[in-house]
Design a protein around this motif. Sequence first.
Motif, PDB file in Angstrom:
ATOM      1  N   GLY A  70      77.166  34.057  53.102  1.00 23.36           N
ATOM      2  CA  GLY A  70      77.426  32.707  53.573  1.00 23.36           C
ATOM      3  C   GLY A  70      78.859  32.489  54.001  1.00 23.36           C
ATOM      4  O   GLY A  70      79.578  33.423  54.368  1.00 23.36           O
ATOM      5  N   ASP A  71      79.293  31.232  53.936  1.00 22.84           N
ATOM      6  CA  ASP A  71      80.623  30.834  54.400  1.00 22.84           C
ATOM      7  C   ASP A  71      81.683  31.268  53.396  1.00 22.84           C
ATOM      8  O   ASP A  71      81.685  30.776  52.259  1.00 22.84           O
ATOM      9  N   PRO A  72      82.597  32.145  53.754  1.00 21.27           N
ATOM     10  CA  PRO A  72      83.619  32.601  52.788  1.00 21.27           C
ATOM     11  C   PRO A  72      84.540  31.480  52.341  1.00 21.27           C
ATOM     12  O   PRO A  72      85.155  31.571  51.272  1.00 21.27           O
ATOM     13  N   ARG A  73      84.625  30.398  53.125  1.00 21.46           N
ATOM     14  CA  ARG A  73      85.489  29.268  52.745  1.00 21.46           C
ATOM     15  C   ARG A  73      84.929  28.481  51.568  1.00 21.46           C
ATOM     16  O   ARG A  73      85.631  27.642  50.992  1.00 21.46           O
ATOM     17  N   ALA A  74      83.683  28.748  51.179  1.00 18.28           N
ATOM     18  CA  ALA A  74      83.084  28.036  50.049  1.00 18.28           C
ATOM     19  C   ALA A  74      83.677  28.481  48.723  1.00 18.28           C
ATOM     20  O   ALA A  74      83.547  27.782  47.712  1.00 18.28           O
ATOM     21  N   MET A  75      84.337  29.636  48.721  1.00 16.59           N
ATOM     22  CA  MET A  75      84.892  30.191  47.486  1.00 16.59           C
ATOM     23  C   MET A  75      86.413  30.118  47.504  1.00 16.59           C
ATOM     24  O   MET A  75      87.056  30.325  48.531  1.00 16.59           O
ATOM     25  N   THR A  76      86.967  29.786  46.343  1.00 14.48           N
ATOM     26  CA  THR A  76      88.408  29.848  46.149  1.00 14.48           C
ATOM     27  C   THR A  76      88.669  30.340  44.737  1.00 14.48           C
ATOM     28  O   THR A  76      87.748  30.359  43.899  1.00 14.48           O
ATOM     29  N   HIS A  77      89.901  30.716  44.447  1.00  7.92           N
ATOM     30  CA  HIS A  77      90.200  31.320  43.143  1.00  7.92           C
ATOM     31  C   HIS A  77      90.604  30.309  42.082  1.00  7.92           C
ATOM     32  O   HIS A  77      90.634  30.641  40.893  1.00  7.92           O
ATOM     33  N   ASP A  99      70.472  18.278  37.986  1.00 12.07           N
ATOM     34  CA  ASP A  99      70.686  16.835  37.862  1.00 12.07           C
ATOM     35  C   ASP A  99      71.822  16.340  38.756  1.00 12.07           C
ATOM     36  O   ASP A  99      71.943  15.138  39.002  1.00 12.07           O
ATOM     37  N   THR A 100      72.659  17.263  39.212  1.00 15.79           N
ATOM     38  CA  THR A 100      73.793  16.894  40.079  1.00 15.79           C
ATOM     39  C   THR A 100      73.742  17.750  41.342  1.00 15.79           C
ATOM     40  O   THR A 100      74.435  18.779  41.423  1.00 15.79           O
ATOM     41  N   PRO A 101      72.950  17.373  42.327  1.00 14.53           N
ATOM     42  CA  PRO A 101      72.722  18.208  43.513  1.00 14.53           C
ATOM     43  C   PRO A 101      73.996  18.618  44.250  1.00 14.53           C
ATOM     44  O   PRO A 101      74.107  19.764  44.710  1.00 14.53           O
ATOM     45  N   ARG A 102      74.957  17.694  44.379  1.00 12.60           N
ATOM     46  CA  ARG A 102      76.174  18.044  45.121  1.00 12.60           C
ATOM     47  C   ARG A 102      76.974  19.104  44.378  1.00 12.60           C
ATOM     48  O   ARG A 102      77.517  20.036  44.990  1.00 12.60           O
ATOM     49  N   VAL A 103      77.043  18.966  43.063  1.00 17.50           N
ATOM     50  CA  VAL A 103      77.749  19.960  42.254  1.00 17.50           C
ATOM     51  C   VAL A 103      77.037  21.312  42.357  1.00 17.50           C
ATOM     52  O   VAL A 103      77.667  22.356  42.533  1.00 17.50           O
ATOM     53  N   ARG A 104      75.714  21.280  42.263  1.00 19.55           N
ATOM     54  CA  ARG A 104      74.938  22.524  42.368  1.00 19.55           C
ATOM     55  C   ARG A 104      75.177  23.198  43.717  1.00 19.55           C
ATOM     56  O   ARG A 104      75.401  24.416  43.775  1.00 19.55           O
ATOM     57  N   GLU A 105      75.143  22.428  44.767  1.00 22.00           N
ATOM     58  CA  GLU A 105      75.333  22.991  46.104  1.00 22.00           C
ATOM     59  C   GLU A 105      76.695  23.656  46.243  1.00 22.00           C
ATOM     60  O   GLU A 105      76.815  24.764  46.779  1.00 22.00           O
ATOM     61  N   ALA A 151      79.698  28.675  46.446  1.00 20.73           N
ATOM     62  CA  ALA A 151      80.881  29.445  46.068  1.00 20.73           C
ATOM     63  C   ALA A 151      80.491  30.795  45.477  1.00 20.73           C
ATOM     64  O   ALA A 151      81.087  31.837  45.795  1.00 20.73           O
ATOM     65  N   ALA A 152      79.466  30.789  44.589  1.00 20.57           N
ATOM     66  CA  ALA A 152      79.019  32.045  43.974  1.00 20.57           C
ATOM     67  C   ALA A 152      78.447  32.997  45.020  1.00 20.57           C
ATOM     68  O   ALA A 152      78.624  34.216  44.937  1.00 20.57           O
ATOM     69  N   ALA A 153      77.767  32.432  46.010  1.00 24.70           N
ATOM     70  CA  ALA A 153      77.237  33.274  47.089  1.00 24.70           C
ATOM     71  C   ALA A 153      78.383  33.874  47.906  1.00 24.70           C
ATOM     72  O   ALA A 153      78.367  35.073  48.235  1.00 24.70           O
ATOM     73  N   ALA A 154      79.385  33.039  48.216  1.00 25.86           N
ATOM     74  CA  ALA A 154      80.540  33.539  48.975  1.00 25.86           C
ATOM     75  C   ALA A 154      81.270  34.624  48.201  1.00 25.86           C
ATOM     76  O   ALA A 154      81.822  35.565  48.792  1.00 25.86           O
ATOM     77  N   ALA A 155      81.282  34.517  46.866  1.00 24.42           N
ATOM     78  CA  ALA A 155      81.922  35.536  46.037  1.00 24.42           C
ATOM     79  C   ALA A 155      81.224  36.881  46.169  1.00 24.42           C
ATOM     80  O   ALA A 155      81.818  37.926  45.897  1.00 24.42           O
ATOM     81  N   ARG A 156      79.958  36.865  46.604  1.00 23.16           N
ATOM     82  CA  ARG A 156      79.206  38.108  46.858  1.00 23.16           C
ATOM     83  C   ARG A 156      79.260  38.512  48.331  1.00 23.16           C
ATOM     84  O   ARG A 156      78.581  39.443  48.744  1.00 23.16           O
ATOM     85  N   GLY A 157      80.006  37.754  49.119  1.00 25.75           N
ATOM     86  CA  GLY A 157      80.086  38.054  50.539  1.00 25.75           C
ATOM     87  C   GLY A 157      78.945  37.480  51.339  1.00 25.75           C
ATOM     88  O   GLY A 157      78.650  37.932  52.445  1.00 25.75           O
TER      89      GLY A 157
END
Length: 399
Positions: A31-38, A12-18, A23-29
């Motif tokens: 895509g873009d590593p900058r998508a994830m932060t702690h 229901d919230t595409p921007r939030v989902r994206e 971020a979850a993908a970056a946490a697995r290494g």
Amino acid sequence: MTVKSVSDRLADTPRVRETIMAAAAAARGIGDPRAMTHSWLLTGPPGSGRSTTAVAFAAALVCTDPDTIGCGRCQGCLDALSDSHTDIVHVVPKELVIHVEAMRDIVHQAARLPTVANWRVIIIDDADRFTEQAADAFLKTVEEPPAKTVIILSAPSTDPEDFSQTLRSRCRHLYIPAPSEDEIVRILTEEEGASLHDARLAAATSLRHIGRARLLVKNTDVQARRAQAINLAELVFHGDQAFQAVGALIAAAKKESVSAYAEEDEKERVELAQAVGVGARGKGAAKALRGSEAALRELEERQKKRSTRRGRDVLDLTLVDLAGVYRDAMVLKSGADVGLTHPDFEGLSAEIAARVDLAGLVACQDAIAKCRESLDQNVQPTIAFNGMLGRIRQACNVK
């Protein structure tokens, strides 16, 4: 029951989902590593689903499916979505503020390594309740989280008066908009078993507040208190009946705030009593009993503070319900092509619209806003409500 992935839950919230899925993908290494932060800060209006979004984010991080991130069906996802995952600490404040003592325990939890997942996730709801000392105690953890820890703070506001700007500046901000009415209807019909009619009404009258919408289709006390609040707008035109009804309304709000948590509070008391040895016999029992009395008094005090907060929240929702009547009267009077907050009370709103001009309806809204402000400043509810009713009567030209 249909299995829903994290991506589906956030549809229901595409921007939030994206943002979350990247971020979850970056946490697995991936895509873009900058998508994830702690460190994250999720904000949005009351009922927007900040907490459920945080849990969904956590599920995506601890998901064990090798192909679908946040699959919704692996044990990691199932445990995360049911708030039972050993590597997810979900803090839901129940008192007026989050004190530094509680924060020290959270800091300790954040420092631990994950046990079964790749990440340890700390979720803190209502982070705007931090005291200044608590925010300071948590600052270093937010600035430099352990390598395998993710912190997700949730708050309704980033206003400098409401939220520590120092913490805010150390987090990545993600805004969670209120869900659409169609999404709330879907959730209520699919997850709560509500009828389409009841779900539509709850979605509208809750102002798209998903938590309250759930209560409106399940809890008869909430339904009754809503009707009492709306009925005040009718009683304003009937002498002192509105003032007489205030006592019953406040009592109903107190009952709602207590009954909703009675089982949880009693369980907490029983667990503490067992932990400190109440009822024990034999050597050392008397000494243990003396120590337990202090612990039980402290728990009672904490539960009293929680009850105060709950009662205030329920009364605030009562005022939101009442404000909806005058908002609907303004909609009807102006002929605006928008939906009503209380479609099941359209007759009352139409009657008020016929008797009160637009300036008077605005004054009614102002009176309610002033009452909400008074409650936030710890004015006695009866005094605050009676003052509001006096102003509404004046705005409606009631003699």
